[in-house]
Design an enzyme around this catalytic site. Structure first.
Site, PDB file in Angstrom:
ATOM      1  N   LYS A 105       0.854  -1.190   0.000  1.00  0.00           N
ATOM      2  CA  LYS A 105       0.000   0.000   0.000  1.00  0.00           C
ATOM      3  C   LYS A 105       0.881   1.228   0.000  1.00  0.00           C
ATOM      4  CE  LYS A 105      -4.523   0.421   0.043  1.00  0.00           C
ATOM      5  NZ  LYS A 105      -5.360  -0.428  -0.790  1.00  0.00           N
ATOM      6  N   TYR A 221     -23.396   5.219  -2.911  1.00  0.00           N
ATOM      7  CA  TYR A 221     -23.714   5.215  -4.342  1.00  0.00           C
ATOM      8  C   TYR A 221     -22.575   5.824  -5.149  1.00  0.00           C
ATOM      9  CZ  TYR A 221     -27.175   4.207  -7.928  1.00  0.00           C
ATOM     10  OH  TYR A 221     -27.855   3.636  -8.986  1.00  0.00           O
ATOM     11  N   GLY A 222     -21.360   5.424  -4.761  1.00  0.00           N
ATOM     12  CA  GLY A 222     -20.188   5.772  -5.565  1.00  0.00           C
ATOM     13  C   GLY A 222     -20.045   4.735  -6.661  1.00  0.00           C
ATOM     14  N   ALA A 224     -18.741   1.630  -6.705  1.00  0.00           N
ATOM     15  CA  ALA A 224     -19.142   0.258  -6.355  1.00  0.00           C
ATOM     16  C   ALA A 224     -20.645   0.159  -6.136  1.00  0.00           C
ATOM     17  CB  ALA A 224     -18.386  -0.206  -5.117  1.00  0.00           C
ATOM     18  N   GLY A 225     -21.220   1.134  -5.431  1.00  0.00           N
ATOM     19  CA  GLY A 225     -22.653   1.100  -5.139  1.00  0.00           C
ATOM     20  C   GLY A 225     -23.505   1.164  -6.399  1.00  0.00           C
ATOM     21  N   TYR A 226     -23.141   2.082  -7.302  1.00  0.00           N
ATOM     22  CA  TYR A 226     -23.893   2.221  -8.555  1.00  0.00           C
ATOM     23  C   TYR A 226     -23.815   0.949  -9.391  1.00  0.00           C
ATOM     24  CZ  TYR A 226     -24.385   3.071 -13.551  1.00  0.00           C
ATOM     25  OH  TYR A 226     -24.710   2.933 -14.877  1.00  0.00           O
TER      26      TYR A 226
END
Length: 420
Positions: A105, A221-222, A224-226
């Site tokens: 990372k 709802y970024g 991944a959500g969308y």
């Protein structure tokens, strides 16, 4: 915000997993420490001619199974402890997916919203110059993460190529690139697509004949959500009855159209007030009477305070760390099937791996090939974890750790780094 030191959590989770498996003390001690920590200073000329100095990190947690892999975060509150914790989680995530990688990372302490595009480019190139000696397509392969994107990856790859004076294989130095310079089809939807396959398999083990007509609520709802809303409704016939963002959520028992909601959010800054839906809070969304709940936003949203009110039968952790350890116990007692984050959201790193493979071989796949291979990987990983959970009668998260740690431990044994 999270109050516990992130790396302390990593150590606790590792010690907990060790109870369910045979592992030597020395191996455990080894796994508690990153193999390499790099801290760099990056001077950047600003547009007004002044020079600002930034601090960057690159942590390589464990490379027993292969080159380290993990994103680069740009965040004003970035800490070394967070980067170390996320590098360790990448070790477990790549191991549970059986990818030939270890965990890495990177991070820079910066508020990217205060930088112009030219300043961002200079910072991106400066970071690569600073960490050049510890990265390569065969040693450590960065990718986008918080506040970084394909454009930033493109600048970084270009800087690496400029220094190394190599071309094609250098494409594989970084993943999450634009398609024009070695990116992979299917990368943008990968996290949600991977999660959808684990939800499908979770439904099977619960004895559901189909997902068609079943209900799902998605917090966040970024990207991944969308994509999860779109895939679950269009490909699996589920009813997306609720979605939310940081400002609040919406509910419609008849189902929501993913694309229309996204259009509304882009125009109005939030999903709230979407026509034909009722406004709800994020807290209310989590406690809805639905078949599947997918927290896809921030960490620690399901806690001991609300875990008892969760009514979903499957909790799919699309976000990192959305459920606290205390809440894990409560959900387990309630018989809710949890798909732990580093299994559920591993579609992203898996398609990053596919991108790297395509770069190294110089042969590029169709979207159908990417999805088919992702399906196989996610399905196998789901059952690797589920079978251990069933066999030992333990939580899915503990089982995922057992699978991952066992694989890394075996690689360390075979290399002669540790003894039984």
């Amino acid at each position: 915000m999270v109050e516990q030191d992130p790396y302390e959590i990593v150590i606790k989770q590792l010690e907990r997993a060790a109870q369910y498996m045979e592992i030597s003390e020395e191996a455990l001690e080894f796994l508690k420490r990153p193999q390499r920590i790099v801290e760099v200073t990056i001077p950047v000329e600003m547009d007004d001619g002044s020079v600002k100095v930034f601090t960057g990190f690159r942590v390589q947690h464990n490379w027993a199974r292969g080159p380290t892999k993990g994103g680069i975060r740009w965040h004003p509150e970035e800490t070394l402890s967070t980067v170390k914790a996320l590098a360790a989680w990448m070790t477990w995530k790549t191991a549970v997916m059986d990818l030939p990688y270890g965990g890495g990372k990177g991070g820079i302490i910066v508020d990217p919203k205060k930088l112009s595009d030219r300043e961002k480019e200079r910072l991106a190139r400066g970071y690569i110059r600073a960490i050049y000696d510890v990265i390569s397509p065969y040693e450590d392969i960065p990718a986008p993460d918080v506040y970084t994107n394909p454009q930033i990856m493109a600048w970084m790859m270009d800087e690496y190529e400029t220094i190394s004076r190599r071309k094609t294989p250098a494409f594989g130095i970084i993943t999450g690139k634009p398609l024009s310079i070695g990116g992979s089809l299917g990368r943008i939807e990968a996290t949600a697509r991977g999660a959808s396959y684990t939800i499908r398999e979770a439904a099977k083990v619960l004895g559901w004949d189909t997902l068609k007509g079943k209900t799902i609520a998605i917090q966040g709802y970024g990207n991944a959500g969308y994509y999860l809303a779109k895939i679950m409704s269009e490909d699996f016939g589920m009813k997306v009855v609720a979605v939310s963002d940081s400002k609040g959520g919406i509910y419609n028992p008849d189902g929501l159209n993913a694309d229309e909601v996204l259009k509304w959010k882009n125009e109005h800054g939030s999903v709230k007030d979407f026509p034909g839906a009722t406004n709800i809070t994020n807290e209310e969304l989590l406690e809805l009477e639905v078949d599947v709940l997918a927290p896809a936003a921030i960490e620690e949203v399901i806690t001991k305070k609300n875990a008892d009110n969760i009514k979903a039968k499957i909790v799919a952790e699309v976000a990192n760390g959305p459920v606290t350890p205390e809440a894990d116990e409560i959900l387990f007692e309630k018989g809710i099937l949890q798909i732990p984050d580093f299994l559920c959201n591993a579609g992203g790193v898996t398609v990053s791996y596919f991108e790297w493979v395509q770069n190294i071989t110089g042969y590029y796949w169709t979207i159908e090939e990417v999805r088919e291979r992702l399906d196989k990987k996610m399905t196998k990983a789901f059952y690797d974890v589920y079978n251990i959970a069933k066999e030992k009668n333990i939580h899915m998260r503990d089982a995922a750790y057992v699978v991952a740690v066992q694989r890394v431990y075996q690689a360390m044994l075979d290399r002669g780094w540790v003894k039984h």
